[in-house]
Design a protein around this motif. Sequence first.
Motif, mmCIF file in Angstrom:
data_model
loop_
_atom_site.group_PDB
_atom_site.id
_atom_site.type_symbol
_atom_site.label_atom_id
_atom_site.label_comp_id
_atom_site.label_asym_id
_atom_site.label_seq_id
_atom_site.Cartn_x
_atom_site.Cartn_y
_atom_site.Cartn_z
ATOM 1 N N VAL A 1 -9.143 7.736 -3.917
ATOM 2 C CA VAL A 1 -8.453 9.027 -3.792
ATOM 3 C C VAL A 1 -6.954 8.901 -4.048
ATOM 4 O O VAL A 1 -6.173 9.765 -3.655
ATOM 5 C CB VAL A 1 -8.706 9.668 -2.404
ATOM 6 N N GLY A 2 -6.553 7.818 -4.702
ATOM 7 C CA GLY A 2 -5.167 7.747 -5.175
ATOM 8 C C GLY A 2 -4.250 6.795 -4.462
ATOM 9 O O GLY A 2 -3.072 6.687 -4.828
ATOM 10 N N PHE A 3 -4.720 6.080 -3.455
ATOM 11 C CA PHE A 3 -3.864 5.098 -2.787
ATOM 12 C C PHE A 3 -3.719 3.865 -3.678
ATOM 13 O O PHE A 3 -4.694 3.376 -4.258
ATOM 14 C CB PHE A 3 -4.459 4.676 -1.443
ATOM 15 N N LEU B 1 -13.377 1.459 3.853
ATOM 16 C CA LEU B 1 -12.286 2.428 3.872
ATOM 17 C C LEU B 1 -11.262 2.115 2.785
ATOM 18 O O LEU B 1 -10.747 3.027 2.128
ATOM 19 C CB LEU B 1 -11.613 2.448 5.246
ATOM 20 N N VAL B 2 -10.973 0.843 2.567
ATOM 21 C CA VAL B 2 -10.035 0.452 1.511
ATOM 22 C C VAL B 2 -10.518 0.962 0.160
ATOM 23 O O VAL B 2 -9.736 1.524 -0.632
ATOM 24 C CB VAL B 2 -9.855 -1.081 1.485
ATOM 25 N N GLU B 3 -11.788 0.784 -0.133
ATOM 26 C CA GLU B 3 -12.354 1.249 -1.401
ATOM 27 C C GLU B 3 -12.213 2.766 -1.531
ATOM 28 O O GLU B 3 -11.868 3.286 -2.600
ATOM 29 C CB GLU B 3 -13.830 0.863 -1.486
ATOM 30 N N ARG B 4 -12.478 3.468 -0.446
ATOM 31 C CA ARG B 4 -12.397 4.926 -0.487
ATOM 32 C C ARG B 4 -10.961 5.395 -0.701
ATOM 33 O O ARG B 4 -10.715 6.367 -1.427
ATOM 34 C CB ARG B 4 -12.965 5.531 0.800
ATOM 35 N N LEU B 5 -10.003 4.740 -0.071
ATOM 36 C CA LEU B 5 -8.606 5.137 -0.230
ATOM 37 C C LEU B 5 -8.130 4.890 -1.661
ATOM 38 O O LEU B 5 -7.382 5.700 -2.224
ATOM 39 C CB LEU B 5 -7.728 4.384 0.773
ATOM 40 N N ARG B 6 -8.539 3.783 -2.244
ATOM 41 C CA ARG B 6 -8.193 3.538 -3.653
ATOM 42 C C ARG B 6 -8.744 4.653 -4.542
ATOM 43 O O ARG B 6 -8.092 5.102 -5.487
ATOM 44 C CB ARG B 6 -8.758 2.190 -4.099
ATOM 45 N N MET C 1 0.861 -1.185 0.000
ATOM 46 C CA MET C 1 0.000 0.000 0.000
ATOM 47 C C MET C 1 0.894 1.230 0.000
ATOM 48 O O MET C 1 1.844 1.317 0.782
ATOM 49 C CB MET C 1 -0.887 0.012 1.247
ATOM 50 N N LYS C 2 0.620 2.182 -0.903
ATOM 51 C CA LYS C 2 1.462 3.375 -0.956
ATOM 52 C C LYS C 2 0.675 4.582 -1.430
ATOM 53 O O LYS C 2 -0.376 4.451 -2.081
ATOM 54 C CB LYS C 2 2.678 3.145 -1.867
ATOM 55 N N ALA C 3 1.199 5.757 -1.092
ATOM 56 C CA ALA C 3 0.576 7.011 -1.492
ATOM 57 C C ALA C 3 1.606 8.122 -1.405
ATOM 58 O O ALA C 3 2.579 8.031 -0.638
ATOM 59 C CB ALA C 3 -0.628 7.339 -0.608
ATOM 60 N N ASN C 4 1.401 9.168 -2.190
ATOM 61 C CA ASN C 4 2.306 10.317 -2.172
ATOM 62 C C ASN C 4 1.848 11.339 -1.142
ATOM 63 O O ASN C 4 0.676 11.399 -0.781
ATOM 64 C CB ASN C 4 2.364 10.968 -3.560
ATOM 65 N N GLU D 1 -11.532 10.321 4.822
ATOM 66 C CA GLU D 1 -12.265 9.226 4.195
ATOM 67 C C GLU D 1 -12.943 8.342 5.247
ATOM 68 O O GLU D 1 -14.022 7.800 5.003
ATOM 69 C CB GLU D 1 -11.335 8.401 3.315
ATOM 70 N N SER D 2 -12.338 8.212 6.407
ATOM 71 C CA SER D 2 -12.964 7.455 7.495
ATOM 72 C C SER D 2 -14.237 8.137 7.963
ATOM 73 O O SER D 2 -15.268 7.484 8.179
ATOM 74 C CB SER D 2 -11.987 7.313 8.672
#
Length: 251
Positions: free
Chosen positions: A242-244, A235-240, A186-189, A203-204
């Motif tokens: 928004v760019g995760f 939460l996983v779906e939401r993070l994906r 899992m990664k993000a800028n 997102e939570s």
Amino acid sequence: KVREAYGQGCRHISASFKIKGGLNGGTVASGIDMADSGGVEALEDVLLLNPATHQSEAERARSPDIESARYDADRSSWLTPFVMGPINSRVVRRSNALFDQLGQSYGPEFTYEETMEVRGRLKAHLIASGSRIGESIFRTRGGRKLVSWLAPKPGQGPSNEVMDAGFFRLRLVGTADDGRRLMLTMKANGDPGNRVTVKILCESALALVLDTERLPGGPGYGGVLTPATGLGEVLVERLRAVGFSIESRLL
């Protein structure tokens, strides 16, 4: 992911972070306040957040904190103690205990450890030694005053340039009951503390308000929950969205 891939429980998860970012004065102040209130001593209990039904000596014995460095062939990287490990590991163990109450535990002998990835052996051992020294400093009033004097003050933090250049990567190696393994990345800028964490918190909150019906346990399930037991795949779906980046592969 282990259950999806292999149809069985997860025996062990090794998590490792690689991060780049700045330090917030508020984070330092929170650590000092925790030490002043005796929170550091309480945190020594590896089952601190487990409910009373999941306080066995067997689980305590198989759940030690990481205190030394080691090389990991799966990641081709050195692993060393991570400052958030003693906090996050307690949360993950509570997740497993709460899921067990619902008949959905990760596994009856599940264990979790959390580290930081670094390139070289020397750096890994220096960080491990520094972690032990830092913990000793935080245990003394004079040491905490020194840290407060040297560190950024509450309200101070990294510049926009530093936050823009930051990133985080989390790699988890999960071991199934029969020994088969997979890795999830899992990664993000963005700065981990000021960009990534803020996105996750927002997102939570949106998940709690807009996706109530899809949350684990349904709208009637409550209590002192963890991200996994309270928000789960929503939460996983939401993070994906928004760019995760979240990907897995078999090892």
